[in-house]
Design an enzyme around this catalytic site. Structure first.
Site, mmCIF file in Angstrom:
data_model
loop_
_atom_site.group_PDB
_atom_site.id
_atom_site.type_symbol
_atom_site.label_atom_id
_atom_site.label_comp_id
_atom_site.label_asym_id
_atom_site.label_seq_id
_atom_site.Cartn_x
_atom_site.Cartn_y
_atom_site.Cartn_z
ATOM 1 N N HIS A 254 2.408 8.828 3.770
ATOM 2 C CA HIS A 254 1.667 10.135 3.139
ATOM 3 C C HIS A 254 1.481 9.714 1.557
ATOM 4 O O HIS A 254 1.318 10.743 0.857
ATOM 5 C CB HIS A 254 2.396 11.164 3.612
ATOM 6 C CG HIS A 254 1.442 12.544 3.423
ATOM 7 N ND1 HIS A 254 1.865 13.445 2.405
ATOM 8 C CD2 HIS A 254 0.590 12.801 4.244
ATOM 9 C CE1 HIS A 254 0.942 14.571 2.650
ATOM 10 N NE2 HIS A 254 0.205 14.003 3.772
ATOM 11 N N LYS A 256 0.136 8.602 -2.114
ATOM 12 C CA LYS A 256 -1.049 8.450 -2.726
ATOM 13 C C LYS A 256 -1.112 7.899 -4.099
ATOM 14 O O LYS A 256 -0.753 8.511 -5.059
ATOM 15 C CB LYS A 256 -1.694 9.969 -2.959
ATOM 16 C CG LYS A 256 -2.035 10.633 -1.624
ATOM 17 C CD LYS A 256 -1.248 11.714 -1.380
ATOM 18 C CE LYS A 256 -1.445 12.361 -0.005
ATOM 19 N NZ LYS A 256 -0.248 13.403 0.314
ATOM 20 N N ASP A 261 -3.260 -4.045 -11.787
ATOM 21 C CA ASP A 261 -2.775 -5.292 -12.401
ATOM 22 C C ASP A 261 -1.217 -5.135 -12.618
ATOM 23 O O ASP A 261 -0.452 -5.995 -13.467
ATOM 24 C CB ASP A 261 -3.375 -5.566 -13.804
ATOM 25 C CG ASP A 261 -4.863 -6.010 -13.707
ATOM 26 O OD1 ASP A 261 -5.335 -6.287 -12.873
ATOM 27 O OD2 ASP A 261 -5.569 -5.824 -14.943
#
Length: 298
Positions: A254, A256, A261
């Site tokens: 779950h 996000k 880089d």
């Protein structure tokens, strides 16, 4: 179905040296948080990678990003989408642009092409070949943003800390927040690691396709319950030869967040979906604190 050569540990990404036609990789910091991941190489990966190579140079960091609307009769939309979305994925794979179709009950017949200008031109040409007639733009918008110096942003004192917000019924603010997210993705020179529950937002897809086309290593980790959602961009990522890992455990992956880089992390409530970008109340925090970014990448 999993593509890639990196392992996951509690939802986070780490490098792996596994090789071969197929392999399994997993890591655990405790039985209650174990994450089991299966990796396999795609038999068609070399041909898909050649598509990315063929358009390399067409999208460079900081080049002109546009969104162009074309009024295409709805009776022709099925040709663009193709069986199970195969044709639209091919167009996105070969052009590097994102193709957004209107909903069936929408009053508009506009098809949106978004991405760097050359990618959009390539997608337009592919659709014209498919339909057998020229397309005329009904509207267009430039979203050019200069590339960011991520190294400088990550090394400044105090560390980079920026908050973006998406609000219900605030399209102008939401568009600016999304463009800021894309600006960080467009500025990647080395790698983009995406760990997001749901992947379906087309502008973010275009940013990932274009990053891969210019030689940035793009890797994604998502959840098995959302990879086949309507509008999921996971098939388009796989078709483009981008490394994709799917968490197959009973627990939801779950997270996000995205690491750019290895220096900047974008994280928050924001799922990479059209609804999150236009209709939800969401947040994205952009951080450059090195120890913190490293904790996301472990």
């Amino acid at each position: 179905r999993v593509h890639g050569d990196f392992s996951c540990s509690n939802g986070f990404m780490s490098s792996s040296t596994s090789a071969g036609a197929s392999a399994s990789a997993g890591a655990s910091a405790g039985a209650s948080h174990s994450s089991s991941c299966e990796a396999s190489a795609s038999s068609g990966r070399s041909s898909r990678s050649s598509s990315a190579e063929s358009r390399s140079g067409s999208a460079s960091a900081g080049s002109k990003r546009v969104v162009v609307a074309f009024a295409i009769p709805k009776k022709e939309h099925g040709k663009i989408v193709g069986k199970n979305g195969a044709t639209i994925r091919r167009i996105e794979r070969e052009s590097g642009a994102a193709v957004s179709m209107p909903k069936k009950d929408s009053k508009t017949s506009d098809v949106l092409l978004s991405g760097h200008s050359r990618s959009v031109s390539s997608a337009k040409a592919l659709i014209e070949d498919l339909l057998g007639h020229r397309l005329e733009a009904s509207a267009s918008k430039s979203k050019t943003k200069p590339p960011l110096d991520l190294k400088a942003l990550a090394s400044r004192a105090p560390p980079l800390a920026e908050a973006l917000f998406f609000r219900e019924n605030d399209p102008d603010s939401n568009e600016k927040s999304l463009e800021r997210m894309i600006q960080f993705l467009d500025s990647a020179r080395v790698s983009i690691d995406v760990c997001v529950f749901t992947l379906s937002q087309r502008d973010l897809l275009a940013a990932l396709l274009e990053a891969a086309a210019r030689g940035v290593r793009v890797r994604t980790l998502t959840d098995n319950d959302t990879r086949q959602n309507a509008g999921s961009v996971v098939p388009a990522l796989i078709d483009a030869g981008i490394e994709v890992r799917v968490d197959e455990t009973d627990a939801h992956m779950h997270h996000k967040f995205a690491i750019v880089d290895g220096r900047i992390v974008l994280t928050g409530s924001f799922n990479w979906t059209a609804q999150a970008a236009t209709r939800n109340n969401e947040n994205v925090t952009i951080l450059g604190d090195a120890p913190l970014v490293k904790s996301f990448a472990r």
